[in-house]
Design a protein around this motif. Sequence first.
Motif, mmCIF file in Angstrom:
data_model
loop_
_atom_site.group_PDB
_atom_site.id
_atom_site.type_symbol
_atom_site.label_atom_id
_atom_site.label_comp_id
_atom_site.label_asym_id
_atom_site.label_seq_id
_atom_site.Cartn_x
_atom_site.Cartn_y
_atom_site.Cartn_z
ATOM 1 N N UNK A 3 -9.194 11.749 3.229
ATOM 2 C CA UNK A 3 -8.147 10.723 3.237
ATOM 3 C C UNK A 3 -6.859 11.348 2.725
ATOM 4 N N UNK A 4 -5.784 11.209 3.497
ATOM 5 C CA UNK A 4 -4.553 11.908 3.140
ATOM 6 C C UNK A 4 -3.434 10.993 2.669
ATOM 7 N N UNK A 5 -3.701 9.749 2.445
ATOM 8 C CA UNK A 5 -2.633 8.863 2.004
ATOM 9 C C UNK A 5 -3.069 7.416 2.006
ATOM 10 N N UNK A 6 -2.114 6.519 1.799
ATOM 11 C CA UNK A 6 -2.450 5.101 1.671
ATOM 12 C C UNK A 6 -2.763 4.413 2.996
ATOM 13 N N UNK A 7 -2.583 5.104 4.108
ATOM 14 C CA UNK A 7 -2.808 4.482 5.410
ATOM 15 C C UNK A 7 -4.069 5.068 6.025
ATOM 16 N N UNK A 8 -4.947 4.205 6.443
ATOM 17 C CA UNK A 8 -6.156 4.645 7.119
ATOM 18 C C UNK A 8 -6.164 4.135 8.540
ATOM 19 N N UNK A 9 -7.054 4.637 9.337
ATOM 20 C CA UNK A 9 -7.182 4.220 10.725
ATOM 21 C C UNK A 9 -8.407 3.332 10.862
ATOM 22 N N UNK A 10 -8.215 2.182 11.456
ATOM 23 C CA UNK A 10 -9.318 1.290 11.776
ATOM 24 C C UNK A 10 -9.427 1.255 13.285
ATOM 25 N N UNK A 11 -10.554 1.648 13.801
ATOM 26 C CA UNK A 11 -10.739 1.689 15.251
ATOM 27 C C UNK A 11 -11.297 0.347 15.729
ATOM 28 N N UNK A 12 -10.494 -0.340 16.514
ATOM 29 C CA UNK A 12 -10.882 -1.617 17.099
ATOM 30 C C UNK A 12 -10.540 -1.584 18.576
ATOM 31 N N UNK A 13 -11.433 -2.070 19.384
ATOM 32 C CA UNK A 13 -11.146 -2.155 20.806
ATOM 33 C C UNK A 13 -10.297 -3.369 21.118
ATOM 34 N N UNK A 14 -9.662 -3.336 22.270
ATOM 35 C CA UNK A 14 -8.881 -4.500 22.676
ATOM 36 C C UNK A 14 -9.841 -5.610 23.118
ATOM 37 N N UNK A 15 -9.327 -6.839 23.149
ATOM 38 C CA UNK A 15 -10.137 -7.988 23.538
ATOM 39 C C UNK A 15 -10.178 -8.118 25.049
#
Length: 59
Positions: A3-15
């Motif tokens: 983890x390199x900072x306060x922002x993470x990636x959340x992987x969500x598909x489109x609806x």
Amino acid sequence: MPHSGPIGITRLGHWRFAEMQEAFDFTMERFIFYGGYPDAAPLVHDEARWAAYVSDALV
């Protein structure tokens, strides 16, 4: 990957269309143009804000 900072990636598909239609009353034309991004859906009435959100928030 560390983890390199306060922002993470959340992987969500489109609806899917049916989900966007039910939740946001999307027509097929609106779905094709704007896609199935539920967080961006409330912004479709302001195309500049929608475009900024998609550009800044979606990877």
